[in-house]
Design a protein around this motif. Structure first.
Motif, short mmCIF file in Angstrom:
data_model
loop_
_atom_site.label_atom_id
_atom_site.label_comp_id
_atom_site.label_asym_id
_atom_site.label_seq_id
_atom_site.Cartn_x
_atom_site.Cartn_y
_atom_site.Cartn_z
N PHE A 1 6.09 -2.81 4.90
CA PHE A 1 7.42 -2.19 4.79
C PHE A 1 8.34 -2.68 5.91
CE2 PHE A 1 5.69 0.73 7.90
CZ PHE A 1 6.80 1.13 8.65
N ASP B 1 8.99 -1.40 -5.97
CA ASP B 1 8.38 -2.63 -6.50
C ASP B 1 9.11 -3.10 -7.76
OD1 ASP B 1 7.13 -0.15 -7.47
OD2 ASP B 1 5.90 -1.45 -8.71
N LEU C 1 13.22 1.36 -1.02
CA LEU C 1 12.43 0.21 -1.48
C LEU C 1 11.64 0.59 -2.72
CD1 LEU C 1 11.08 -0.94 2.01
CD2 LEU C 1 12.99 -1.93 0.73
N HIS D 1 4.10 -8.87 -1.41
CA HIS D 1 3.83 -7.63 -0.69
C HIS D 1 3.29 -6.53 -1.62
CE1 HIS D 1 6.93 -8.75 2.69
NE2 HIS D 1 5.94 -9.61 2.58
N TRP D 2 3.17 -6.83 -2.87
CA TRP D 2 2.74 -5.80 -3.85
C TRP D 2 1.89 -6.48 -4.92
CZ3 TRP D 2 4.64 -0.60 -3.35
CH2 TRP D 2 4.21 0.28 -4.34
N PHE E 1 1.13 -1.79 1.04
CA PHE E 1 2.52 -2.07 1.42
C PHE E 1 2.93 -1.24 2.64
CE2 PHE E 1 7.03 -0.97 1.21
CZ PHE E 1 7.58 -2.24 1.30
N ARG F 1 8.42 -5.48 7.24
CA ARG F 1 8.75 -6.90 7.12
C ARG F 1 9.74 -7.16 5.99
NH1 ARG F 1 2.97 -10.10 7.61
NH2 ARG F 1 1.74 -8.19 7.84
N HIS F 2 10.13 -6.08 5.29
CA HIS F 2 11.13 -6.29 4.24
C HIS F 2 12.44 -6.74 4.88
CE1 HIS F 2 14.01 -5.54 1.06
NE2 HIS F 2 13.00 -5.61 0.23
N GLY G 1 16.36 -2.16 -1.92
CA GLY G 1 15.65 -3.43 -1.90
C GLY G 1 14.50 -3.46 -2.88
N LYS G 2 14.29 -4.65 -3.43
CA LYS G 2 13.10 -4.86 -4.27
C LYS G 2 12.03 -5.52 -3.40
CE LYS G 2 11.42 -6.55 -8.57
NZ LYS G 2 11.37 -7.67 -9.47
N ILE G 3 10.83 -5.03 -3.55
CA ILE G 3 9.72 -5.54 -2.74
C ILE G 3 9.27 -6.90 -3.28
CG2 ILE G 3 7.31 -5.11 -2.09
CD1 ILE G 3 8.06 -2.06 -2.35
#
Ligand code: GDP
Ligand code: MN
Length: 348
Positions: free
Chosen positions: A138, A67, A65, A95-96, A133, A140-141, A89-91
């Motif tokens: 994390f 940002d 993961l 979430h950031w 995060f 919940r991604h 994955g991109k956050i």
């Protein structure tokens, strides 16, 4: 035990006599790594260590993961080293970033003060988003939602011993929720009001505090003050159902509202630890004393010589941090009612 290359022989539960052969079933687990593109070459040795010592045998998946968007170079090299499925994955922005109720000027003023006081990472905005995060998002991604168990891995870590059993199945079969390798004291200046907010939360929701909790380990005066002990979160092997549950969700929301991620510099490690110590029975916490691990300047190295030989460990026992003064390992053994390793007093 738990070797996926062997067929497991299990007693058939329906008839006592029959035995049936069942294929090895892995846990619903993944590795998870939050990292920046610039950390690629510090991360590759970490992945290599985890694969060589453990995952080459089990092929668990790995979620990365960031940002920002991962570069092609990052994805190509990382995928080459991971023996399970590597996913990137991109956050999501929510979430950031700052919640709308946070006063950014106040947050900036705090960073300036903390810089002057030379508090570690005190001046960094990105570090605060990272801690928030790792505390509340994390798990919940969307990529993480497919899994229940995770093992968190960071750049620049070392694994010192062969981990020749399935740690996720171990957690599952022994009814554990949270596993760690190193515990330590937090810097008071980063969490000045965290314990007060936690006490407010407990007063509001006493039903979430487990009757067999581990308060004794985080407080030396029955909950009046926090003694700064926490599990180091850069290596966690744990059950995301706990973070996703009602108690932790409400706790995180309470802390997020209180603003300490930005008005102080609350870390995800003390936050995870306080929740684990308060909302779970202490029997659900597991100390992995047998992995052999290094992150920054602190090392876990199994003290027993024969164990180190049998598990091909390459750490130096005198580097073990567990029983040193700044660690909380000694208190952990004592409050958990565990027997310390025979060698422990030579390594304080
Ligand atoms: P420390 O372990 O507390 O010294 O902090 P680290 O710098 O190691 O950060 C903790 C984890 O978050 C590591 O896995 C880093 O790669 C990751 N991390 C920290 N800051 C950022 C950031 O701004 N962006 C991304 N994508 N990852 C970050
Ligand atoms: Mn780190």
């Amino acid at each position: 035990q738990y070797d996926p290359n062997e067929t497991v022989i299990e007693k058939d539960k329906t008839s006592k006599m029959a035995i049936k052969q069942v294929p090895y079933e892995r846990a619903n687990a993944t590795f998870v790594t939050l990292a920046r593109n610039s950390e690629l070459y510090k991360l590759l040795p970490s992945i290599r260590a985890v694969e060589d010592r453990f995952n080459h045998k089990y092929h668990y998946d790995w979620v990365f993961l960031n940002d920002e968007e991962f570069t092609d170079e990052f994805k190509t090299l990382v995928t080459a080293l991971v023996s399970g499925k590597a996913q990137f994955g991109k956050i999501p922005k929510e979430h950031w970033s700052y919640p709308e109720y946070i006063d950014k000027n106040k947050a900036a003023a705090v960073r300036k003060q903390m810089k002057e006081k030379k508090i570690i990472y005190g001046d960094l905005e990105s570090y605060r988003h990272m801690c928030r995060f790792e505390s509340g998002f994390f798990y919940r991604h969307p990529l993480m939602e497919n899994y229940r168990w995770y093992w968190r891995v960071e750049p620049e870590i070392q694994i010192f011993c062969d981990v020749d059993y399935d740690v996720f199945k171990y957690m599952e079969e022994n009814n554990k929720t949270y596993g760690f390798t190193i515990s330590i004291h937090e810097f008071r200046a980063t969490i000045e009001t965290l314990w007060d907010e936690t006490k407010k939360f407990m007063a509001k929701f006493p039903q979430f505090v487990d009757k067999d909790n581990f308060m004794d380990w985080i407080s030396d005066d029955k909950g009046e003050t926090y003694n700064l002990c926490h599990f180091w979160s850069n290596l966690e092997i744990a059950d995301m159902d706990f973070w996703r549950g009602e108690a932790y969700t409400k706790y995180f929301d309470h802390l997020d509202r209180a603003g300490g991620f930005f008005y102080e510099r609350w870390g995800d490690a003390p936050i995870h630890s306080l929740a684990v110590a308060l909302f779970l029975p202490k029997s659900k916490i597991h100390y992995f004393d047998n992995i052999g691990y290094k992150h920054s300047v602190y090392t876990q190295c199994p003290l027993n010589h024969d164990f180190r030989v049998q598990h091909k460990c390459h750490c130096v026992a005198k580097d073990d941090f567990t029983f040193r003064g700044y660690s909380c390992g000694k208190q952990y053994y004592e409050k958990m009612g565990l027997t310390k390793p025979n060698e422990w007093s030579k390594f304080t």
